[in-house]
Design a protein around this motif. Structure first.
Motif, PDB file in Angstrom:
ATOM      1  N   LYS A  91     -30.793 -67.553  84.767  1.00  0.00           N
ATOM      2  CA  LYS A  91     -30.870 -67.327  83.323  1.00  0.00           C
ATOM      3  C   LYS A  91     -31.088 -65.853  83.011  1.00  0.00           C
ATOM      4  O   LYS A  91     -30.445 -65.295  82.114  1.00  0.00           O
ATOM      5  CB  LYS A  91     -32.001 -68.169  82.739  1.00  0.00           C
ATOM      6  N   ILE A  92     -31.972 -65.217  83.753  1.00  0.00           N
ATOM      7  CA  ILE A  92     -32.263 -63.801  83.535  1.00  0.00           C
ATOM      8  C   ILE A  92     -31.055 -62.933  83.851  1.00  0.00           C
ATOM      9  O   ILE A  92     -30.673 -62.045  83.086  1.00  0.00           O
ATOM     10  CB  ILE A  92     -33.469 -63.370  84.393  1.00  0.00           C
ATOM     11  N   LEU A  93     -30.414 -63.208  84.992  1.00  0.00           N
ATOM     12  CA  LEU A  93     -29.277 -62.397  85.420  1.00  0.00           C
ATOM     13  C   LEU A  93     -28.068 -62.601  84.517  1.00  0.00           C
ATOM     14  O   LEU A  93     -27.312 -61.657  84.257  1.00  0.00           O
ATOM     15  CB  LEU A  93     -28.927 -62.722  86.872  1.00  0.00           C
ATOM     16  N   ALA A  94     -27.868 -63.821  84.051  1.00  0.00           N
ATOM     17  CA  ALA A  94     -26.741 -64.079  83.147  1.00  0.00           C
ATOM     18  C   ALA A  94     -26.894 -63.278  81.863  1.00  0.00           C
ATOM     19  O   ALA A  94     -25.921 -62.738  81.320  1.00  0.00           O
ATOM     20  CB  ALA A  94     -26.642 -65.571  82.839  1.00  0.00           C
ATOM     21  N   ALA A  95     -28.132 -63.172  81.363  1.00  0.00           N
ATOM     22  CA  ALA A  95     -28.385 -62.390  80.146  1.00  0.00           C
ATOM     23  C   ALA A  95     -28.137 -60.910  80.378  1.00  0.00           C
ATOM     24  O   ALA A  95     -27.691 -60.184  79.485  1.00  0.00           O
ATOM     25  CB  ALA A  95     -29.817 -62.615  79.676  1.00  0.00           C
ATOM     26  N   LYS A  96     -28.403 -60.448  81.598  1.00  0.00           N
ATOM     27  CA  LYS A  96     -28.166 -59.040  81.927  1.00  0.00           C
ATOM     28  C   LYS A  96     -26.684 -58.739  82.099  1.00  0.00           C
ATOM     29  O   LYS A  96     -26.258 -57.593  81.971  1.00  0.00           O
ATOM     30  CB  LYS A  96     -28.913 -58.674  83.202  1.00  0.00           C
ATOM     31  N   ALA A  97     -25.892 -59.768  82.390  1.00  0.00           N
ATOM     32  CA  ALA A  97     -24.470 -59.549  82.664  1.00  0.00           C
ATOM     33  C   ALA A  97     -23.616 -59.560  81.399  1.00  0.00           C
ATOM     34  O   ALA A  97     -22.477 -59.085  81.414  1.00  0.00           O
ATOM     35  CB  ALA A  97     -23.963 -60.622  83.632  1.00  0.00           C
ATOM     36  N   ALA A  98     -24.155 -60.117  80.314  1.00  0.00           N
ATOM     37  CA  ALA A  98     -23.386 -60.212  79.072  1.00  0.00           C
ATOM     38  C   ALA A  98     -23.544 -58.930  78.268  1.00  0.00           C
ATOM     39  O   ALA A  98     -24.589 -58.678  77.667  1.00  0.00           O
ATOM     40  CB  ALA A  98     -23.875 -61.412  78.261  1.00  0.00           C
ATOM     41  N   LEU A  99     -22.515 -58.098  78.247  1.00  0.00           N
ATOM     42  CA  LEU A  99     -22.573 -56.809  77.553  1.00  0.00           C
ATOM     43  C   LEU A  99     -22.001 -56.929  76.150  1.00  0.00           C
ATOM     44  O   LEU A  99     -20.925 -57.495  75.944  1.00  0.00           O
ATOM     45  CB  LEU A  99     -21.804 -55.749  78.335  1.00  0.00           C
ATOM     46  N   HIS A 100     -22.726 -56.388  75.171  1.00  0.00           N
ATOM     47  CA  HIS A 100     -22.307 -56.421  73.770  1.00  0.00           C
ATOM     48  C   HIS A 100     -22.041 -55.001  73.273  1.00  0.00           C
ATOM     49  O   HIS A 100     -22.794 -54.081  73.582  1.00  0.00           O
ATOM     50  CB  HIS A 100     -23.401 -57.043  72.898  1.00  0.00           C
ATOM     51  N   PHE A 101     -20.969 -54.847  72.489  1.00  0.00           N
ATOM     52  CA  PHE A 101     -20.709 -53.611  71.758  1.00  0.00           C
ATOM     53  C   PHE A 101     -20.889 -53.968  70.283  1.00  0.00           C
ATOM     54  O   PHE A 101     -20.075 -54.685  69.710  1.00  0.00           O
ATOM     55  CB  PHE A 101     -19.274 -53.111  71.972  1.00  0.00           C
ATOM     56  N   LEU A 102     -21.954 -53.483  69.667  1.00  0.00           N
ATOM     57  CA  LEU A 102     -22.216 -53.800  68.267  1.00  0.00           C
ATOM     58  C   LEU A 102     -22.036 -52.557  67.404  1.00  0.00           C
ATOM     59  O   LEU A 102     -22.763 -51.566  67.563  1.00  0.00           O
ATOM     60  CB  LEU A 102     -23.634 -54.349  68.103  1.00  0.00           C
ATOM     61  N   TYR A 103     -21.068 -52.608  66.504  1.00  0.00           N
ATOM     62  CA  TYR A 103     -20.796 -51.494  65.601  1.00  0.00           C
ATOM     63  C   TYR A 103     -21.655 -51.690  64.351  1.00  0.00           C
ATOM     64  O   TYR A 103     -21.486 -52.674  63.625  1.00  0.00           O
ATOM     65  CB  TYR A 103     -19.319 -51.447  65.231  1.00  0.00           C
ATOM     66  N   ILE A 104     -22.574 -50.780  64.114  1.00  0.00           N
ATOM     67  CA  ILE A 104     -23.519 -50.899  63.002  1.00  0.00           C
ATOM     68  C   ILE A 104     -23.109 -49.923  61.908  1.00  0.00           C
ATOM     69  O   ILE A 104     -23.049 -48.711  62.126  1.00  0.00           O
ATOM     70  CB  ILE A 104     -24.953 -50.603  63.466  1.00  0.00           C
ATOM     71  N   ARG A 105     -22.825 -50.449  60.732  1.00  0.00           N
ATOM     72  CA  ARG A 105     -22.363 -49.620  59.620  1.00  0.00           C
ATOM     73  C   ARG A 105     -23.494 -49.259  58.662  1.00  0.00           C
ATOM     74  O   ARG A 105     -24.405 -50.043  58.442  1.00  0.00           O
ATOM     75  CB  ARG A 105     -21.264 -50.350  58.826  1.00  0.00           C
ATOM     76  N   ASP A 106     -23.398 -48.058  58.098  1.00  0.00           N
ATOM     77  CA  ASP A 106     -24.275 -47.626  57.007  1.00  0.00           C
ATOM     78  C   ASP A 106     -25.751 -47.751  57.373  1.00  0.00           C
ATOM     79  O   ASP A 106     -26.554 -48.316  56.635  1.00  0.00           O
ATOM     80  CB  ASP A 106     -23.960 -48.446  55.748  1.00  0.00           C
ATOM     81  N   LEU A 107     -26.105 -47.200  58.514  1.00  0.00           N
ATOM     82  CA  LEU A 107     -27.475 -47.242  59.017  1.00  0.00           C
ATOM     83  C   LEU A 107     -28.254 -46.025  58.504  1.00  0.00           C
ATOM     84  O   LEU A 107     -27.747 -44.906  58.532  1.00  0.00           O
ATOM     85  CB  LEU A 107     -27.447 -47.252  60.552  1.00  0.00           C
ATOM     86  N   HIS A 108     -29.460 -46.250  58.034  1.00  0.00           N
ATOM     87  CA  HIS A 108     -30.307 -45.127  57.607  1.00  0.00           C
ATOM     88  C   HIS A 108     -30.474 -44.190  58.798  1.00  0.00           C
ATOM     89  O   HIS A 108     -30.703 -44.625  59.922  1.00  0.00           O
ATOM     90  CB  HIS A 108     -31.662 -45.655  57.138  1.00  0.00           C
TER      91      HIS A 108
END
Length: 380
Positions: free
Chosen positions: A27-44
């Motif tokens: 469970k721990i390793l699977a969470a480490k293997a899932a890579l996310h690219f999150l584009y955050i708009r209009d951030l202070h």
């Protein structure tokens, strides 16, 4: 000793099982293997600087514009690169931070907790109208029933029946005429109890037609207007039907007249949030989301929606994609609808890679084979 470089698309769960890693470690390793690219708009800009430091502290990173550290502009866009495990840690850290980061924390938690998509289902298309853009999908009465049986044998788990074309520029059809077109097929499928062999979907937004189908074995309403009509939402709730909520800008008559979006993903997200809330208010429990490829979108919009489809998994509902033989293929490689199967398969396999669980297709046999090969490559 030998080292093998594996694809990042490999089935991490299967690899960990092969190594006989204990359940907690998997469970721990699977969470480490899932890579996310999150584009955050209009951030202070203050939030960007805090998030940058917090991301680095958990092993993630945040890409920001030049000048962010000295607050050159009050608000910025940013790109967060993080694993599921890192998103979970960040979501906890940002709960105590100012500048809107508490609200961002909820979003990070949602993306971190997204479940793996379920098995992919092929939805076979049958049209009883004369003006559907692809002639190969047009059938009447007994021929339609025979084609449905063939598609089921070829692997279709869902059959989508329609009596009105929704191609760009298509004309609206009176409700009684739509019912006359689909009634013989609905009756025959019911008489042969085909609904016991596959789930049946009606591609319609006409309450009278939908009611007739739901009374005769149909269990899915594929509504291109996304439950715009309260009567359709009410029927879905009363019959316990699955509602396919599709996004469309405009109407079939106007949707391709220079479609524009200030924020494509933001506008679709707002639309789905609103229509999901409406569906729930009418007692609809089973929901499928469809981004509406070709329905009020340019080629660039369509490609981006397929490439970044995973964004919409945040809602927790199955995603449907239907790009089968559509004109977007011809805008890349000039072709007639009859020549677009290879392009269709390329688009649909990419959609599956990015989280689609239902593929609406004219060519069931070809899709069933392609998906089996895909599964063998990445999930065997």
């Amino acid at each position: 000793m030998r080292v093998e470089q594996l694809s990042t698309r490999s089935d991490i769960a299967a690899l960990l099982e092969r190594l006989d890693v204990d359940a907690g470690g998997r469970k721990i390793l699977a969470a480490k293997a899932a890579l996310h690219f999150l584009y955050i708009r209009d951030l202070h800009v203050g939030a960007a600087n805090i998030l940058k430091q917090d991301a680095l502290s958990v092993g993630a990173d945040l890409a920001v514009p030049k000048g962010t550290i000295v607050a050159k502009t009050p608000r910025v866009d940013a790109l967060l690169l993080a694993t599921s495990r890192q998103l979970q840690e960040l979501s906890r850290k940002e709960l105590a931070q100012p500048f809107g980061l508490k609200e961002l924390a909820a979003e990070l938690k949602r993306f971190a907790g997204m479940q793996k998509p379920g098995p992919v289902k092929v939805m076979g298309v049958v049209n009883t109208n004369e003006d559907s853009f692809f002639a190969g999908s047009r059938f009447k009465d007994s021929a339609a029933v025979a084609h449905i049986e063939t598609m089921i044998e070829e692997g279709a788990l869902i059959i989508d029946l329609g009596g009105v074309s929704s191609r760009p520029g298509s004309a609206a059809v009176p409700e009684h005429e739509e019912l006359e077109r689909v009634k013989p097929v609905i009756d025959a499928a019911y008489a042969h109890r085909l609904y016991e062999r596959a789930a049946f979907s009606l591609d319609s937004y006409a309450p009278r037609v939908i009611s007739y189908a739901l009374e005769r074995g149909f269990s899915i309403v594929n509504d291109i207007t996304g439950l715009a009509d309260d009567a359709v939402a009410k029927l879905c709730g009363e019959y316990g039907a699955t509602a396919v909520i599709m996004h469309m800008q405009g109407t079939p008559q106007t949707m391709q007249a220079q479609p524009e979006y200030n924020d494509l993903f933001g506008e679709l997200t707002d639309f789905f949030e609103s229509r999901i809330a409406k569906a729930k208010a009418f007692g609809v429990e089973q929901i499928v989301l469809d981004v509406g490829i070709g329905f009020g979108k340019t080629l660039e919009h369509n490609l981006k929606l397929i490439r970044d489809l995973e964004h919409f998994r945040r809602f927790g509902y199955p995603l449907l994609v239907g790009a089968s033989r559509k004109s977007m293929i011809a805008k890349i490689v000039p072709s007639e609808p009859s020549e677009r199967l290879p392009g269709t398969l390329a688009l649909h396999l990419e959609a599956v890679r990015n989280g689609a669980e239902i593929i609406r297709a004219h060519d069931v046999k070809a899709h069933t084979q392609a998906l089996k090969i895909y599964e063998a490559l990445y999930h065997a």
